[in-house]
Design a protein around this motif. Structure first.
Motif, PDB file in Angstrom:
ATOM      1  N   LYS A  91     -42.758  62.092 102.246  1.00 17.76           N
ATOM      2  CA  LYS A  91     -42.559  62.366 100.638  1.00 17.76           C
ATOM      3  C   LYS A  91     -43.553  61.167  99.783  1.00 17.76           C
ATOM      4  N   ALA A  92     -43.372  59.956 100.496  1.00 18.97           N
ATOM      5  CA  ALA A  92     -43.772  58.873  99.775  1.00 18.97           C
ATOM      6  C   ALA A  92     -45.426  58.750  99.966  1.00 18.97           C
ATOM      7  N   VAL A  93     -45.923  59.591 100.961  1.00 18.19           N
ATOM      8  CA  VAL A  93     -47.524  59.506 101.064  1.00 18.19           C
ATOM      9  C   VAL A  93     -48.144  60.764 100.918  1.00 18.19           C
ATOM     10  N   ASP A  94     -47.591  61.886 101.182  1.00 17.68           N
ATOM     11  CA  ASP A  94     -48.113  63.088 101.365  1.00 17.68           C
ATOM     12  C   ASP A  94     -47.814  63.954 100.114  1.00 17.68           C
ATOM     13  N   ARG A  95     -46.580  63.791  99.364  1.00 21.17           N
ATOM     14  CA  ARG A  95     -46.272  64.795  98.225  1.00 21.17           C
ATOM     15  C   ARG A  95     -46.401  63.762  96.907  1.00 21.17           C
ATOM     16  N   PHE A  96     -47.708  63.621  96.793  1.00 20.08           N
ATOM     17  CA  PHE A  96     -47.801  63.102  95.511  1.00 20.08           C
ATOM     18  C   PHE A  96     -47.667  63.783  94.083  1.00 20.08           C
ATOM     19  N   PRO A  97     -47.140  63.467  92.902  1.00 17.02           N
ATOM     20  CA  PRO A  97     -47.167  64.073  91.788  1.00 17.02           C
ATOM     21  C   PRO A  97     -48.563  64.277  91.411  1.00 17.02           C
ATOM     22  N   ASN A  98     -48.603  65.532  90.476  1.00 23.86           N
ATOM     23  CA  ASN A  98     -49.897  65.831  89.878  1.00 23.86           C
ATOM     24  C   ASN A  98     -50.274  64.623  88.805  1.00 23.86           C
ATOM     25  N   GLU A  99     -51.438  64.284  89.011  1.00 28.01           N
ATOM     26  CA  GLU A  99     -51.824  63.040  88.143  1.00 28.01           C
ATOM     27  C   GLU A  99     -51.890  63.150  86.649  1.00 28.01           C
ATOM     28  N   THR A 100     -51.653  64.631  86.102  1.00 31.86           N
ATOM     29  CA  THR A 100     -51.575  64.734  84.626  1.00 31.86           C
ATOM     30  C   THR A 100     -50.297  64.737  84.172  1.00 31.86           C
ATOM     31  N   ASP A 101     -49.078  64.767  85.250  1.00 36.03           N
ATOM     32  CA  ASP A 101     -47.686  64.631  84.895  1.00 36.03           C
ATOM     33  C   ASP A 101     -47.365  63.058  84.965  1.00 36.03           C
ATOM     34  N   ALA A 102     -48.241  62.349  85.411  1.00 37.35           N
ATOM     35  CA  ALA A 102     -47.837  61.131  85.846  1.00 37.35           C
ATOM     36  C   ALA A 102     -48.307  59.822  85.032  1.00 37.35           C
ATOM     37  N   THR A 103     -48.028  58.567  85.137  1.00 32.33           N
ATOM     38  CA  THR A 103     -48.755  57.633  84.536  1.00 32.33           C
ATOM     39  C   THR A 103     -49.643  57.156  85.489  1.00 32.33           C
ATOM     40  N   ALA A 104     -51.069  57.034  85.226  1.00 26.82           N
ATOM     41  CA  ALA A 104     -52.030  56.710  86.296  1.00 26.82           C
ATOM     42  C   ALA A 104     -52.309  55.380  85.813  1.00 26.82           C
ATOM     43  N   ILE A 105     -52.256  54.212  86.755  1.00 23.43           N
ATOM     44  CA  ILE A 105     -52.571  52.994  86.460  1.00 23.43           C
ATOM     45  C   ILE A 105     -53.411  52.420  87.787  1.00 23.43           C
ATOM     46  N   ARG A 106     -54.412  51.469  87.419  1.00 23.89           N
ATOM     47  CA  ARG A 106     -55.203  50.838  88.476  1.00 23.89           C
ATOM     48  C   ARG A 106     -54.594  49.344  88.393  1.00 23.89           C
ATOM     49  N   VAL A 107     -54.368  48.906  89.878  1.00 18.37           N
ATOM     50  CA  VAL A 107     -54.004  47.553  89.818  1.00 18.37           C
ATOM     51  C   VAL A 107     -54.981  46.915  90.894  1.00 18.37           C
ATOM     52  N   ILE A 108     -55.546  45.848  90.712  1.00 20.76           N
ATOM     53  CA  ILE A 108     -56.273  45.057  91.324  1.00 20.76           C
ATOM     54  C   ILE A 108     -55.879  43.617  91.511  1.00 20.76           C
ATOM     55  N   ALA A 109     -55.749  43.594  92.965  1.00 18.51           N
ATOM     56  CA  ALA A 109     -55.201  42.292  93.113  1.00 18.51           C
ATOM     57  C   ALA A 109     -56.065  41.166  93.454  1.00 18.51           C
ATOM     58  N   GLN A 110     -55.829  39.944  93.234  1.00 22.06           N
ATOM     59  CA  GLN A 110     -56.697  38.968  93.485  1.00 22.06           C
ATOM     60  C   GLN A 110     -56.111  37.734  93.809  1.00 22.06           C
ATOM     61  N   GLN A 111     -56.792  36.906  94.241  1.00 25.37           N
ATOM     62  CA  GLN A 111     -56.073  35.379  94.468  1.00 25.37           C
ATOM     63  C   GLN A 111     -56.237  34.604  92.939  1.00 25.37           C
ATOM     64  N   PHE A 112     -54.991  34.678  92.541  1.00 31.08           N
ATOM     65  CA  PHE A 112     -53.546  34.757  92.587  1.00 31.08           C
ATOM     66  C   PHE A 112     -53.053  35.818  91.706  1.00 31.08           C
ATOM     67  N   GLY A 113     -53.309  36.846  91.402  1.00 31.79           N
ATOM     68  CA  GLY A 113     -52.671  37.550  90.381  1.00 31.79           C
ATOM     69  C   GLY A 113     -52.831  39.142  90.405  1.00 31.79           C
ATOM     70  N   TRP A 114     -52.486  39.699  89.446  1.00 35.44           N
ATOM     71  CA  TRP A 114     -52.356  41.305  89.550  1.00 35.44           C
ATOM     72  C   TRP A 114     -53.175  41.665  88.280  1.00 35.44           C
ATOM     73  N   ASN A 115     -54.517  42.174  88.521  1.00 36.23           N
ATOM     74  CA  ASN A 115     -55.253  42.837  87.222  1.00 36.23           C
ATOM     75  C   ASN A 115     -54.807  44.238  86.966  1.00 36.23           C
ATOM     76  N   VAL A 116     -54.246  44.689  85.783  1.00 35.32           N
ATOM     77  CA  VAL A 116     -53.669  45.905  85.567  1.00 35.32           C
ATOM     78  C   VAL A 116     -54.475  46.549  84.525  1.00 35.32           C
ATOM     79  N   ARG A 117     -55.140  47.800  84.944  1.00 33.89           N
ATOM     80  CA  ARG A 117     -55.982  48.758  84.032  1.00 33.89           C
ATOM     81  C   ARG A 117     -55.203  50.182  83.843  1.00 33.89           C
TER      82      ARG A 117
END
Ligand SMILES: [Cu+2]
Length: 253
Positions: A91-117
């Motif tokens: 369920k966690a890795v296979d049955r993804f919800p539709n991207e249009t019904d979800a909040t899509a976010i990009r998270v780019i990790a770096q030393q040492f923090g989280w960039n959120v787009r």
């Protein structure tokens, strides 16, 4: 009741209940095994005491009770694995919800923090290209792409609306990090050169800590400054609209 006894942390996501249940079932099995082994140990101490067994018996036990018990334990473990763990993982890795019904976010990790787009109002992420990366443009955002105009970028501040699936596309700029939000029962490695999606559905408003679950360098602990806020859809929309208006499409907070 078992949640309290085991001291499980606050639960704020939908699939988290299944994770907790699995933890509880495994603990039940371990309790049964622990009590069983202790009882067997005491039984053996009494049954094979010296006064009753003056000479050693090299034949040993003749019945098959231990085989049956062992088979039963293996069966219980098999049921936990095949009946609970594997479906939960699927369920966690296979049955993804539709991207249009979800909040899509990009998270780019770096030393040492989280960039959120966030994609901003138009719902489309502006192009990103490694060759555009400079000290002022650490994520290589293509500023000439019209879709990037309203994109929002923050550092260590991740906001999501409640009761709606969230898909996070996770990657890293430098070393392997791991995006972990205990209250959401979410943990996924962020690997440079790969974009790995992870999803969850937050059910409870609140502010939850993000941790890095891979020892990623000297400032590793700084990554726990990341915070994930689950808020109402109205509040989320308002916040997004405000940040979209900021010059250069957001920028670091
Ligand atoms: Cu890290």
């Amino acid at each position: 009741m078992m949640e309290k006894l085991l001291g499980l942390p606050v639960l704020a996501s939908e699939h988290g209940k299944d994770v907790d249940n699995l933890i509880i079932y495994v603990h039940w099995l371990m309790i049964v095994l622990f009590v069983g082994w202790i009882a067997y140990f005491v039984y053996v101490l009494i049954r094979f005491r010296k006064s009753r067994n003056p000479t050693a018996d090299y034949v040993g036990v003749k019945n098959h009770a231990s085989n049956y018990i062992e088979g039963g334990v293996a069966l219980a473990e098999g049921i936990l694995l095949i009946g609970f763990a594997v479906p939960l993982w699927a369920k966690a890795v296979d049955r993804f919800p539709n991207e249009t019904d979800a909040t899509a976010i990009r998270v780019i990790a770096q030393q040492f923090g989280w960039n959120v787009r966030y994609p901003g109002k138009d719902g489309v992420f502006g192009k990103q290209d490694m060759s555009l990366i400079t000290s002022e443009n650490p994520l290589g955002v293509d500023k000439s792409d019209p879709h990037s105009k309203d994109d929002i970028q923050t550092l260590n501040e991740l906001h999501v609306p409640v009761n709606k699936p969230v898909i996070i596309h996770l990657t890293s700029k430098d070393v392997i990090h791991s995006f972990k939000v205990i209250s959401l029962r979410v943990c996924q490695d962020a690997i440079p050169g790969m974009q790995i999606p992870v999803w969850f559905k937050p059910l409870q408003e609140g502010r939850y800590q993000i941790n890095c679950a891979q020892l990623c360098g000297a400032g590793h602990y700084n990554m726990s400054l990341g915070m994930l806020t689950v808020e109402s859809q109205e509040k989320f929309d308002k916040c997004q609209a405000e940040q979209s208006k900021a010059p250069s499409g957001g920028g670091f907070e």
